[in-house]
Design a protein around this motif. Structure first.
Motif, PDB file in Angstrom:
ATOM      1  N   THR A 199       8.286   6.387   4.315  1.00 15.86           N
ATOM      2  CA  THR A 199       7.135   7.168   3.874  1.00 15.86           C
ATOM      3  C   THR A 199       7.595   8.146   2.796  1.00 15.86           C
ATOM      4  O   THR A 199       8.793   8.284   2.518  1.00 15.86           O
ATOM      5  CB  THR A 199       6.518   7.938   5.044  1.00 15.86           C
ATOM      6  OG1 THR A 199       7.515   8.812   5.602  1.00 15.86           O
ATOM      7  CG2 THR A 199       6.026   6.985   6.128  1.00 15.86           C
TER       8      THR A 199
ATOM      9  N   GLN B  93      -2.801  -0.476   3.237  1.00 14.01           N
ATOM     10  CA  GLN B  93      -3.303   0.704   3.940  1.00 14.01           C
ATOM     11  C   GLN B  93      -3.165   0.559   5.443  1.00 14.01           C
ATOM     12  O   GLN B  93      -2.870   1.533   6.143  1.00 14.01           O
ATOM     13  CB  GLN B  93      -4.763   0.975   3.560  1.00 14.01           C
ATOM     14  CG  GLN B  93      -4.911   1.698   2.235  1.00 14.01           C
ATOM     15  CD  GLN B  93      -6.156   2.556   2.161  1.00 14.01           C
ATOM     16  OE1 GLN B  93      -7.178   2.259   2.791  1.00 14.01           O
ATOM     17  NE2 GLN B  93      -6.094   3.623   1.375  1.00 14.01           N
TER      18      GLN B  93
ATOM     19  N   CYS C  63       0.204   1.539   6.626  1.00 15.72           N
ATOM     20  CA  CYS C  63       0.343   2.986   6.827  1.00 15.72           C
ATOM     21  C   CYS C  63      -0.189   3.399   8.194  1.00 15.72           C
ATOM     22  O   CYS C  63       0.410   4.241   8.882  1.00 15.72           O
ATOM     23  CB  CYS C  63      -0.397   3.740   5.726  1.00 15.72           C
ATOM     24  SG  CYS C  63       0.332   3.567   4.084  1.00 15.72           S
TER      25      CYS C  63
ATOM     26  N   LEU D  30       3.381   2.558   1.498  1.00 14.00           N
ATOM     27  CA  LEU D  30       4.038   3.405   2.497  1.00 14.00           C
ATOM     28  C   LEU D  30       4.738   4.579   1.822  1.00 14.00           C
ATOM     29  O   LEU D  30       4.686   5.719   2.308  1.00 14.00           O
ATOM     30  CB  LEU D  30       5.056   2.589   3.293  1.00 14.00           C
ATOM     31  CG  LEU D  30       4.500   1.655   4.373  1.00 14.00           C
ATOM     32  CD1 LEU D  30       5.587   0.696   4.853  1.00 14.00           C
ATOM     33  CD2 LEU D  30       3.949   2.457   5.551  1.00 14.00           C
TER      34      LEU D  30
ATOM     35  N   ALA E  81       2.590   7.723   1.035  1.00  8.11           N
ATOM     36  CA  ALA E  81       1.946   8.469   2.123  1.00  8.11           C
ATOM     37  C   ALA E  81       2.994   9.199   2.957  1.00  8.11           C
ATOM     38  O   ALA E  81       4.102   8.695   3.152  1.00  8.11           O
ATOM     39  CB  ALA E  81       1.154   7.516   3.013  1.00  8.11           C
TER      40      ALA E  81
ATOM     41  N   CYS F 185      -0.131   9.327   7.703  1.00  6.30           N
ATOM     42  CA  CYS F 185      -0.203   8.054   8.432  1.00  6.30           C
ATOM     43  C   CYS F 185      -0.695   8.289   9.855  1.00  6.30           C
ATOM     44  O   CYS F 185      -1.533   7.533  10.377  1.00  6.30           O
ATOM     45  CB  CYS F 185       1.158   7.372   8.456  1.00  6.30           C
ATOM     46  SG  CYS F 185       1.722   6.726   6.858  1.00  6.30           S
TER      47      CYS F 185
ATOM     48  N   LEU G  66      -5.877   8.526   3.421  1.00  5.56           N
ATOM     49  CA  LEU G  66      -4.743   8.031   2.650  1.00  5.56           C
ATOM     50  C   LEU G  66      -4.981   7.985   1.147  1.00  5.56           C
ATOM     51  O   LEU G  66      -4.020   7.976   0.372  1.00  5.56           O
ATOM     52  CB  LEU G  66      -4.373   6.620   3.129  1.00  5.56           C
ATOM     53  CG  LEU G  66      -3.899   6.520   4.583  1.00  5.56           C
ATOM     54  CD1 LEU G  66      -3.811   5.051   5.006  1.00  5.56           C
ATOM     55  CD2 LEU G  66      -2.556   7.198   4.753  1.00  5.56           C
TER      56      LEU G  66
END
Length: 564
Positions: free
Chosen positions: A268, A503, A506, A530, A533, A538, A562
């Motif tokens: 992340t 998405q 995530c 990933l 974010a 997440c 997100l």
């Protein structure tokens, strides 16, 4: 003939049709449609008795030619395409279907009529069985259409080769058609049938073609008009204006640039590690993933795809050589190998597949070992031989109970390997804590988990929203499994199609999933998303999704958290 009001509305600039998102991305181009199949006049004149032997020979030659071409295409394909093409080739040689056609020809029915009638008969049976068998109706009809064309001396029906990049519209596509698509010429795909885990969607994802399925009203959209396909939102926009296209493409190009710039490893934005791995089926696929993507290893090696065309079980040494190719592609890196996931729509010639009323709920995956444990034992011997002392991760498909997990884990540990299991059955998700007492890791197969949780045929357009990987009930089971892994201090990955949605990847990270494994073309998009974010975002997206009641709400809830 004047167009109907519906036709006029559908062709109006800016009209928007809605379907189920299958492969993210945006494409704008003129539309094409598949070539029609060869028509068969069912009220035909009977074949004279003296000509029936020749008619039978003509049919067998046609079926053999179609099967051979499908096998040749399977050999040239890779990934999921190989699997479905090999399965279609097997249909052209299916004894039950061939026998029904032969019986009709023996009574004077022309070969083409007999083939169509036998196909209709088996299609009705498959629909009645439901599940994975119902999915095969499209495949069987495709095989029949190819045989009929061969009998008529006509070109096989299928996808035309466009002179310029185009968007393909169809009611549905047979695997043989989807697997042969050139992503440089077919830049977008929309179907009125199918679901997000259908063969069409899976192969389109492997090819990186933006795709929307189960699009209401798509059958009325003609070839030769400009459309925009948005595989992220599930929209098909008819004749979009220049400003709309420019806005959509600007956003998409920014995402594409971010994707192209990502080089791994998976994490992340604030550094929380999420392994991004590749799904492969053989050494060639593993080498391609290694050379073309930043994948950190293999999260799913589908071993059964090596042997779909084999009538006899490969010897341990032959299996070991095949497995070693994949292991050698990622020396010193993580490789997770799945034991044979045979049965249902992936029968193996050397396994004892008995006739079952509902094969999708029958003897498949690990359940074959209860009938013939020697096949599993020899495969594990081959994996251990290929591993040469390396601590490879080995998992079993279709585990339903802790007792099954314990038995499998014992066999794996005896050979110095690391045992794990697939979570594809709701019972396994609900018993994740007990299963983790016996194994070292779990891998969630969201395709089957969605189908079994929602009791929905993945090929039904009417039920496409039920097999959507964003279904909150399915994601609740994923979240529960991930929580069990965290409590036990053991990794939980996702290797189903859900992981390929950037998405949703995530959201999975927010649940506590430690790795995602996807088709090679999806690796960079997932990794880049990933990386954009934070772990906190997440987790907030994951909590928001679990509070929703349907896939559309779930997508919107995640996007609200997100999207920058």
């Amino acid at each position: 003939m004047n167009p109907s009001p519906q036709d006029t509305a559908l062709q109006a600039a800016g009209a928007t049709l809605h379907g189920t998102p299958a492969v993210p991305g945006i494409a704008v181009a003129s539309t094409i449609r598949p070539a029609p199949r060869v028509p068969v006049e069912m009220r035909s004149v009977a074949v004279a008795e003296s000509d029936r032997h020749a008619e039978l020979a003509h049919f067998h030659a046609a079926a053999t030619a179609v099967g051979r071409r499908l096998r040749e295409r399977a050999a040239r394909a890779s990934g999921a395409a190989t699997e479905v093409l090999a399965a279609n080739a097997a249909m052209a040689a299916d004894r039950g279907w061939l026998g029904a056609v032969e019986k009709a020809i023996a009574t004077g029915t022309p070969a083409a009529v007999a083939a169509v009638a036998a196909t209709d008969q088996f299609a009705e049976i498959f629909r009645g069985l439901g599940g994975l068998m119902a999915e095969r109706v499209t495949d069987l009809r495709d095989v029949c259409d190819r045989v009929v064309a061969e009998l008529a001396g006509a070109p096989e029906p299928g996808i035309p080769a466009p002179a310029q990049p185009s968007i393909l519209l169809a009611a549905d596509l047979a695997p043989a058609d989807t697997a042969g698509l050139d992503p440089n010429l077919i830049v977008g795909l929309a179907t009125s049938l199918g679901g997000p885990t259908s063969h069409t969607a899976i192969i389109a994802r492997q090819l990186g073609i933006p795709c929307v399925v189960a699009v209401d009203g798509l059958d009325e959209v003609p070839a030769g008009i400009d459309v925009l396909v948005d595989g992220t939102t599930g929209q098909v926009v008819i004749g979009p204006d220049a400003e709309y296209v420019d806005r959509a493409l600007t956003t998409y190009r920014a995402l594409a640039a971010r994707t192209a710039a990502w080089t791994g490893p998976g994490a992340t934005a604030d550094g929380h590690r999420i392994e991004v791995l590749a799904n492969v089926q053989d050494g060639a696929g593993a080498r391609a993933a290694r050379q073309q993507t930043p994948a950190e290893g293999v999260g799913l090696f589908r071993t059964e795809l090596c042997f779909l065309d084999r009538e006899s079980e490969p010897a341990v040494a032959e299996q070991a050589a095949l497995y070693r190719e994949v292991f050698d592609a990622y020396p010193g890196q993580k490789v997770v190998i799945r034991t044979l996931d045979a049965g249902s729509d992936k029968p193996l010639g050397f396994a004892d597949h008995a006739e079952e009323a509902n094969p999708a709920l029958g003897v498949r995956g690990i359940r074959l070992a209860a009938r013939d444990s020697a096949i599993l034992d020899r495969q594990l011997d081959a994996i251990a031989e290929a591993a040469a002392g390396r601590a490879l991760w080995v998992m079993a498909p279709m585990i339903s109970t802790a007792a099954e997990a314990k038995s499998f884990a014992g066999k794996v540990r005896e050979r110095g390997l690391v045992p794990g299991v697939m979570i594809e059955v709701p019972a396994a998700a609900l018993q994740a804590e007990q299963i983790l007492e016996h194994v070292e890791f779990l891998s969630i197969g969201t395709n089957d988990l969605a189908q079994y949780t929602m009791a929905a045929d993945r090929m039904s357009a009417e039920l496409a929203t039920l097999t959507d990987p964003w279904q909150p009930a399915v994601l609740a089971l994923v979240a529960r499994t991930a929580a069990a892994g965290r409590a036990a201090g053991k990794p939980v990955g996702v290797c189903g199609e859900a992981a390929a949605d950037p998405q949703l990847a995530c959201v999975l990270a927010g649940f506590g999933v430690s790795s995602v494994s996807v088709a090679a073309p999806a690796v960079a998009a997932v990794g880049a998303t990933l990386a954009s974010a934070t772990l906190d975002s997440c987790r907030r997206a994951a909590a928001a999704v679990l509070a929703t009641a349907d896939p559309g709400e779930a997508r919107a809830a995640a996007a609200s958290v997100l999207t920058p």
